[in-house]
Design a protein around this motif. Sequence first.
Motif, short mmCIF file in Angstrom:
data_model
loop_
_atom_site.label_atom_id
_atom_site.label_comp_id
_atom_site.label_asym_id
_atom_site.label_seq_id
_atom_site.Cartn_x
_atom_site.Cartn_y
_atom_site.Cartn_z
N ILE A 88 0.80 -1.23 0.00
CA ILE A 88 0.00 0.00 0.00
C ILE A 88 0.84 1.28 0.00
N ASP A 92 2.36 3.11 -2.12
CA ASP A 92 2.20 4.13 -3.14
C ASP A 92 0.76 4.60 -3.32
N LEU A 93 -0.15 4.11 -2.51
CA LEU A 93 -1.55 4.51 -2.62
C LEU A 93 -1.75 5.90 -2.01
N PRO A 94 -2.59 6.72 -2.63
CA PRO A 94 -2.88 8.03 -2.04
C PRO A 94 -3.65 7.89 -0.73
N ASP A 95 -3.50 8.84 0.16
CA ASP A 95 -4.25 8.85 1.41
C ASP A 95 -5.74 8.77 1.11
N GLY A 96 -6.45 7.99 1.90
CA GLY A 96 -7.90 7.86 1.76
C GLY A 96 -8.33 6.76 0.82
N THR A 97 -7.39 6.09 0.13
CA THR A 97 -7.75 5.00 -0.77
C THR A 97 -8.30 3.84 0.03
N GLU A 98 -9.45 3.31 -0.39
CA GLU A 98 -10.02 2.14 0.28
C GLU A 98 -9.31 0.88 -0.23
N VAL A 99 -8.99 -0.01 0.70
CA VAL A 99 -8.34 -1.27 0.34
C VAL A 99 -9.10 -2.42 0.96
N GLN A 100 -8.96 -3.59 0.37
CA GLN A 100 -9.52 -4.81 0.92
C GLN A 100 -8.36 -5.74 1.25
#
Length: 58
Positions: free
Chosen positions: A43, A45-53
């Motif tokens: 995770i 490199d994901l932008p803040d607030g990105t939803e993940v499962q």
Amino acid sequence: MGKNEVYSFKKLPIIGGEYSVDNIEPTDISVHFTLTGMIHEQIKDLPDGTEVQIKPID
């Protein structure tokens, strides 16, 4: 705590876990660093607030 254990989050704060005593448990140090490292690597490199499962691996 037993030998080779650290306090670890049950659910990491970076994926929605709380900073509370109820979210901490003794965990084997190798399990702690393996799992938290794998999650952070995936995770990073994901932008803040990105939803993940989060899905368990077999």
